[in-house]
Structure formats: C-alpha cells, structure tokens
Design an enzyme around this catalytic site. Structure first.
Site, mmCIF file in Angstrom:
data_model
loop_
_atom_site.group_PDB
_atom_site.id
_atom_site.type_symbol
_atom_site.label_atom_id
_atom_site.label_comp_id
_atom_site.label_asym_id
_atom_site.label_seq_id
_atom_site.Cartn_x
_atom_site.Cartn_y
_atom_site.Cartn_z
ATOM 1 N N CYS A 195 8.518 4.387 11.586
ATOM 2 C CA CYS A 195 7.118 4.794 11.538
ATOM 3 C C CYS A 195 6.349 4.045 12.438
ATOM 4 O O CYS A 195 5.837 2.619 12.409
ATOM 5 C CB CYS A 195 6.898 4.559 10.038
ATOM 6 S SG CYS A 195 5.219 4.891 9.576
ATOM 7 N N CYS A 201 -3.290 4.293 9.786
ATOM 8 C CA CYS A 201 -3.340 4.392 8.157
ATOM 9 C C CYS A 201 -4.139 3.268 7.738
ATOM 10 O O CYS A 201 -4.268 2.006 8.145
ATOM 11 C CB CYS A 201 -1.864 4.033 7.853
ATOM 12 S SG CYS A 201 -1.652 4.153 6.145
ATOM 13 N N CYS A 204 4.562 -2.569 8.087
ATOM 14 C CA CYS A 204 4.557 -1.253 8.598
ATOM 15 C C CYS A 204 3.946 -1.273 9.991
ATOM 16 O O CYS A 204 2.638 -1.803 9.976
ATOM 17 C CB CYS A 204 4.120 -0.158 7.610
ATOM 18 S SG CYS A 204 3.495 1.477 8.434
ATOM 19 N N GLU A 251 3.260 10.643 15.962
ATOM 20 C CA GLU A 251 4.569 10.838 16.378
ATOM 21 C C GLU A 251 5.271 11.661 15.442
ATOM 22 O O GLU A 251 4.874 11.390 14.018
ATOM 23 C CB GLU A 251 5.192 9.778 16.856
ATOM 24 C CG GLU A 251 5.126 8.788 15.583
ATOM 25 C CD GLU A 251 5.448 7.042 16.158
ATOM 26 O OE1 GLU A 251 5.413 6.626 17.122
ATOM 27 O OE2 GLU A 251 5.939 6.219 15.216
ATOM 28 N N CYS A 279 0.132 -1.958 4.946
ATOM 29 C CA CYS A 279 1.221 -2.412 4.322
ATOM 30 C C CYS A 279 2.058 -3.515 5.328
ATOM 31 O O CYS A 279 1.987 -3.442 6.479
ATOM 32 C CB CYS A 279 2.501 -1.506 4.084
ATOM 33 S SG CYS A 279 1.967 -0.350 2.830
ATOM 34 N N CYS A 292 10.432 14.541 10.446
ATOM 35 C CA CYS A 292 9.334 13.769 9.930
ATOM 36 C C CYS A 292 8.083 13.683 10.643
ATOM 37 O O CYS A 292 8.245 13.614 11.770
ATOM 38 C CB CYS A 292 9.955 12.216 9.822
ATOM 39 S SG CYS A 292 8.752 11.030 9.402
HETATM 40 N N1 SAH Z 1 2.388 6.191 3.718
HETATM 41 C C1 SAH Z 1 3.680 6.925 3.042
HETATM 42 C C2 SAH Z 1 4.464 7.422 4.177
HETATM 43 C C3 SAH Z 1 4.566 6.711 5.374
HETATM 44 S S1 SAH Z 1 5.802 5.358 5.538
HETATM 45 C C4 SAH Z 1 4.470 6.085 2.390
HETATM 46 O O1 SAH Z 1 4.079 4.684 2.001
HETATM 47 O O2 SAH Z 1 5.352 6.289 1.771
HETATM 48 C C5 SAH Z 1 7.099 6.104 5.257
HETATM 49 C C6 SAH Z 1 8.197 5.195 4.545
HETATM 50 O O3 SAH Z 1 8.428 4.244 5.707
HETATM 51 C C7 SAH Z 1 7.824 4.164 3.676
HETATM 52 O O4 SAH Z 1 8.665 4.192 2.471
HETATM 53 C C8 SAH Z 1 7.743 2.919 4.261
HETATM 54 O O5 SAH Z 1 7.611 1.899 3.132
HETATM 55 C C9 SAH Z 1 8.651 2.914 5.107
HETATM 56 N N2 SAH Z 1 8.565 2.054 6.274
HETATM 57 C C10 SAH Z 1 7.363 1.638 6.757
HETATM 58 N N3 SAH Z 1 7.636 0.653 7.904
HETATM 59 C C11 SAH Z 1 8.962 0.295 7.743
HETATM 60 C C12 SAH Z 1 9.784 -0.315 8.522
HETATM 61 N N4 SAH Z 1 9.236 -1.305 9.391
HETATM 62 N N5 SAH Z 1 10.911 -0.415 8.309
HETATM 63 C C13 SAH Z 1 11.627 0.529 7.338
HETATM 64 N N6 SAH Z 1 11.016 1.585 6.704
HETATM 65 C C14 SAH Z 1 9.428 1.197 6.797
#
Ligand code: SAH
Length: 355
Positions: free
Chosen positions: A338, A113, A120, A92, A117, A106
């Site tokens: 994301c 991935c 995420c 997406e 995390c 974006c």
């Molecule tokens: N892998 C990269 C890019 C993808 S995530 C990274 O870790 O930066 C992009 C951003 O969205 C990151 O800062 C991540 O921590 C944040 N993110 C992920 N899940 C989220 C959520 N549920 N709510 C808000 N931000 C989130």
C-alpha cells in the site's frame, strides 16, 4: 478539456444522447462493450451510428485516469499500475494473478489517507483528496484492459489500496452500485471486498446496504493500548465497539468477516496476543488473515515478525478453532505494499525538480 463529459456522469451522458436523438439501447451497448467486455473506447464507440460516434469520441471522456507507470514483478504474478488523476495526483492499483488462473485487483479509494497508521506508507503521505466513483471504477476498467490480451479478467475487486474507503463512503457506495448493477459492470457483490481501519457505524451501514459485499477489518491488536499506538484512529473506535459491529454484521451478512492482523515483532505477535485474539473472536463468524509486515521507510522502529513466530501464532489460532491463513505476499520487488510505489516515485520527482 474540462468541458468533456465523463462516461460516469450518467445524467450528462443521457443529455448528450437525447441531443443526438440516440436510442438509449445504443448507449447501453456502448457501456456493455466498455464495462463488461473491457474492449476499450474505440470498440465501444463502434456500437454507435457514425454521426453520434464522432460526437461521443470528441465530447465523452472514457478514462478519468491516465496510466502513468506499469511495473510487472519479475518474481510473481503481480503488476502495479500507477495512475495520474486530473488534479495531477498519483494513485496505485495492484493486479494479482494467482496460479489458479484467478485474478484479483486491489484499488485505491483516496489520494493519501488521514488515518496515519504507523506501519503504512500511504499514511505517511497525509491526506490529499477523495477519489470520485469514476476514478475508482476506471482503475477496474484500465486493469482489465491491461490483461485482456492474457485472456484474464479481474475476478475479485478489493478496496485495499491507498486510502480509507469509509472516509469516502458515499463515493464508495456509488462504486458498489455501478459495479454490481446489471446495467453497470454486472460484477457479483460477493467478489468485492472492502478493507477498513475500523469505523463501526460505517461498517454496519455498508453491511445493511450491501449484505453480500465482503468486509475486512484491519484489527492488528485486540489490546486497546497497543492498537492505539499503531493506529491513531483506534482512540475513537475502541475494540469492544468493533467486536459489537462484527456481531451485528454476522447477523446480516452471509459471508464471514475477514480479520486482518499485521504481524509486528515485539508489538502484537506473542502467544499471549494470540490467546487474547482468540478470546476476542470466540463465537464470531470470522476468518483471520495474518499479514507479514512489509517494512516501510518512515517506520524504522517496526520489524516484521520472524516466520517461526508467525507460524506459532497461526498454530495457536487454529488450535483455538479459528480459520487462519497467512497472507502470501506478492510483488515485493515492485513496491506493491500500500502506497509504496507512489511514495518512491514522488520522492524521485521531488529530487528531480530540486535539481
Ligand atoms: N484503510 C484500509 C485499506 C487500506 S490498507 C484499511 O486500513 O484496511 C490495506 C491493508 O494493508 C490493511 O490491512 C493495512 O493494515 C495493510 N498494510 C498497511 N501497510 C502495510 C505494510 N507496510 N505491510 C503490510 N501490510 C500493510
């Protein structure tokens, strides 16, 4: 279908051009119409003489991705685009239209991935595949084609969608090369941002090779044990190594490094956390972006920090002299965080095939 030549395969397109005895300049014009004006493949093909136009139309693939779903927010200027790859996987992109008339996009760098995390949605899917450069660039092309009628073009490109860009480093560099080349998209490097979970060696390689491309670090905590709890990869890349990487980046990059900090209730949002963060960032050239957590299904234990906690945290950082902004969250009604929409669609698809 597989014998189609991707427009992004420069050597193959060049071989076809020679086969047709075409002036290189004409192919350059075709790319300009497609990559700089975003006028679509039909308009681009009109740059070629009739005989070559037909051959190109038949043999060259302009869009490596197929647009599957477009969803517009009813509340704000966000549009989510879900694409299908040739391997029938979904990724997406999110278009963000600011009131100022500026538009950001974006894009995703991977299907799924491996970072996993805690907070995420993409991480919960696991890792499926790296996107190649054409698949990343086509997100830019198709998003621009979608908004062409609105008299907008994408001004800022952020690699902040699904995936960890530095787990797909070479393809990401190919994307940066094509985006910034005069003969490519001619997009300013300073309007590209790469967001990473924090891999110091890769951040430095990128900073050295593309000093004007902006970097964002998903820091989320400067307490090593807290960071490890929410970001498994943190074990490999301790916070002091990340800090050292920022010191070095500050020496080679004109712009500041963005520090992303997800606000999770009771996890990383106390005033002591703010004080530690301020200490960690002291004397670094950074700006802090506090991110309201967007709750996801796979993490019932996590909650967003209340607004007053977020504001107090921001005030503390500002008082310590740090440039701090709170990310204005767009597209909540279209699952714009994301990986969220793809997950929802995959669940529906599975439910349908199960029936
Ligand atoms: N892998 C990269 C890019 C993808 S995530 C990274 O870790 O930066 C992009 C951003 O969205 C990151 O800062 C991540 O921590 C944040 N993110 C992920 N899940 C989220 C959520 N549920 N709510 C808000 N931000 C989130």
């Amino acid at each position: 279908m597989s014998d189609l030549i991707s427009l992004y395969n420069t050597n193959a397109v060049d071989a076809l051009r020679r086969e047709l005895a075409l002036d290189p300049h004409l192919v350059h014009r075709l790319r300009t119409v497609f990559w700089k004006k975003f006028a679509g493949s039909e308009a681009a093909l009109e740059e070629l003489p009739l005989h070559a136009r037909e051959v190109f139309a038949e043999r060259v693939q302009f869009h490596p991705l197929e647009l599957d779903v477009r969803r517009d927010s009813a509340e704000d200027g966000a549009t989510k685009l879900v694409f299908r790859t040739a391997a029938d996987q979904r990724i997406e992109s999110v278009l963000l239209r600011a009131g100022t008339g500026r538009t950001a996009l974006c894009i995703s760098s991977q299907v799924g991935c491996a970072a996993n995390c805690d907070f995420c949605a993409t991480g919960k899917m696991g890792f499926f595949a790296n996107l190649n450069a054409g698949e990343m660039l086509d997100q830019v092309v198709q998003a621009n084609e979608q908004i062409r009628g609105e008299d907008r073009t994408v001004r800022n490109i952020v690699l902040m969608g699904m995936g960890e860009p530095f787990h797909n480093e070479e393809n990401v560099y190919e994307v940066l090369d094509t985006l910034t080349a005069g003969r490519g998209f001619n997009h300013p490097a300073s309007r590209i941002l790469i967001s990473t979970v924090g891999i110091p060696e890769a951040m430095l390689r990128c900073g050295r090779r593309y000093p004007s491309v902006n970097l964002a670090l998903s820091l989320h905590s400067v307490r090593q044990e807290v960071r490890e709890r929410i970001i498994p990869l943190a074990k490999k890349h301790p916070v002091d190594e990340l800090r050292q990487a920022i010191v070095e980046l500050n020496a080679i990059q004109p712009a500041t490094v963005m520090i992303e900090y997800l606000m999770l209730a009771g996890v990383n949002d106390s005033l002591e956390d703010a004080a530690e963060l301020a200490g960690y960032l002291e004397s670094l050239r950074v700006h802090v972006n506090l991110i309201p957590y967007n709750p996801i299904e796979g993490a019932p234990q996590l909650e967003s920090s209340p607004r007053e906690v977020r504001d107090a945290f921001a005030d503390h950082l500002k008082a310590a002299g740090l440039t701090t902004t709170i990310r204005y969250s767009m597209g909540a009604d279209i699952e714009a965080a994301c990986g969220q929409l793809v997950q929802q669609l995959e669940r529906k698809r599975k439910a349908q095939t199960a029936r």
